[in-house]
Design a protein around this motif. Structure first.
Motif, PDB file in Angstrom:
ATOM      1  N   LEU A 127       0.828  -1.210   0.000  1.00 30.33           N
ATOM      2  CA  LEU A 127       0.000   0.000   0.000  1.00 30.33           C
ATOM      3  C   LEU A 127       0.862   1.259   0.000  1.00 30.33           C
ATOM      4  O   LEU A 127       0.543   2.258  -0.663  1.00 30.33           O
ATOM      5  N   LEU A 128       1.961   1.205   0.757  1.00 32.90           N
ATOM      6  CA  LEU A 128       2.867   2.347   0.786  1.00 32.90           C
ATOM      7  C   LEU A 128       3.481   2.591  -0.588  1.00 32.90           C
ATOM      8  O   LEU A 128       3.609   3.738  -1.031  1.00 32.90           O
ATOM      9  N   CYS A 129       3.843   1.509  -1.279  1.00 29.16           N
ATOM     10  CA  CYS A 129       4.449   1.626  -2.606  1.00 29.16           C
ATOM     11  C   CYS A 129       3.458   2.143  -3.647  1.00 29.16           C
ATOM     12  O   CYS A 129       3.861   2.623  -4.713  1.00 29.16           O
ATOM     13  N   GLN A 130       2.169   2.039  -3.353  1.00 30.87           N
ATOM     14  CA  GLN A 130       1.156   2.505  -4.300  1.00 30.87           C
ATOM     15  C   GLN A 130       0.781   3.975  -4.077  1.00 30.87           C
ATOM     16  O   GLN A 130      -0.099   4.496  -4.756  1.00 30.87           O
ATOM     17  N   THR A 131       1.441   4.644  -3.154  1.00 30.46           N
ATOM     18  CA  THR A 131       1.195   6.066  -2.928  1.00 30.46           C
ATOM     19  C   THR A 131       1.588   6.844  -4.182  1.00 30.46           C
ATOM     20  O   THR A 131       2.731   6.732  -4.645  1.00 30.46           O
ATOM     21  N   GLU A 154       2.513   9.791  -4.935  1.00 30.36           N
ATOM     22  CA  GLU A 154       3.658  10.701  -4.888  1.00 30.36           C
ATOM     23  C   GLU A 154       4.996   9.974  -4.972  1.00 30.36           C
ATOM     24  O   GLU A 154       6.011  10.580  -5.331  1.00 30.36           O
ATOM     25  N   GLU A 201       5.259   6.345  -6.031  1.00 30.41           N
ATOM     26  CA  GLU A 201       5.223   5.034  -6.669  1.00 30.41           C
ATOM     27  C   GLU A 201       6.172   4.891  -7.855  1.00 30.41           C
ATOM     28  O   GLU A 201       6.529   3.777  -8.241  1.00 30.41           O
TER      29      GLU A 201
END
Length: 273
Positions: A210-214, A216, A218
């Motif tokens: 989920l963090l990697c899909q941010t 800003e 990704e």
């Protein structure tokens, strides 16, 4: 200390047999199953041994058989928790049902908590049998050490030879069934513990995803490299090398050619000669 004992703590990987040995040795009991401690009396006495004078043992009912009496024991235990400022919630409605896993997990926590006090050193002056009998009325914990009816004999009427043969066969059959039941219980406990560990690490990976899909971040090289590892489909090969190579290229890190390296070494040797 009690509040810091998380679900992945090593305390929750202590086996059923070790827990039962710990209880039986300290309290001079003969429990054979963790669910025999579902009444809450054992837990109260463990804290009575660990913290002398804190538990009102005269209120603990070691003969509790129904849920109402068991709940009264857990109320005593909750009062003791409050005195000791223990914040662990007591899931009384689950514990009194006598389910093995629920009771095992609570006893695993209790062992870790008691072991954290004074290094787990036993109070040598503590007499568990005497303490159980000082509560106003005679009480005892016998555990499930009764023999099955098929294994019992009447002293006044010894069995005949033919009935002895049938008794032996019944004994063997029940022993096998009992052993199989224990094995199944152990397997279920192991499966449940492994499932919890799997869910724990899966949730961590999901958080990373989920963090990697941010939006800003990704497209950042390091994030793309991490996603290459997360989404790799080949179970036989590590995706780390591919991700590292991508990251090096993205960051402009030059990887020296092995041949060039060898040539430079030869030139240095000639210069030194």
């Amino acid at each position: 200390m009690a509040a810091s004992i998380g679900i992945m703590d090593s305390a929750y990987f202590v086996g059923r047999n070790e827990i039962l040995t710990w209880i039986n040795d300290r309290l001079h009991l003969n429990l054979s199953r963790v669910e025999e401690a579902a009444s809450g009396a054992v837990q109260c006495q463990m804290l009575d041994m660990t913290f002398p004078g804190v538990v009102p043992m005269h209120k603990v009912n070691f003969d509790a058989k129904n849920e109402y009496d068991m709940i009264q024991n857990y109320k005593v235990l909750q009062d003791v928790f409050n005195k000791l400022k223990v914040t662990k919630p007591l899931e009384i409605n689950r514990l009194v049902k006598g389910r093995p896993l629920d009771n095992l997990e609570f006893l695993q926590w209790l062992k870790r908590y008691c072991d954290s006090i004074n290094g787990g050193i036993m109070n040598e002056n503590y007499n568990p049998v005497e303490r159980r009998s000082k509560g106003g009325r005679e009480r005892s914990v016998k555990g499930s050490n009764k023999m099955p009816k098929s294994l019992q004999t009447n002293d006044n009427h010894p069995p005949s030879n033919s009935s002895s043969v049938g008794l032996t066969k019944a004994t063997v059959t029940e022993t096998k069934l009992f052993s199989s039941a224990l094995q199944l219980t152990d397997l279920k406990l192991s499966y449940d513990l492994l499932g919890k560990e799997r869910d724990f690490y899966f949730s961590k990976l999901r958080d990373v995803e989920l963090l990697c899909q941010t939006p800003e971040i990704e497209d950042l090289p390091v994030v793309v490299a991490v996603k290459k590892i997360l989404y790799a489909t080949d179970a036989n090969e590590s995706a780390l090398e591919d991700a590292q190579e991508y990251l090096n290229l993205s960051l402009g890190v030059e990887v020296e050619d092995e041949g060039n390296g060898e040539q430079e070494e030869e030139e240095e040797e000639k210069t030194q000669a």
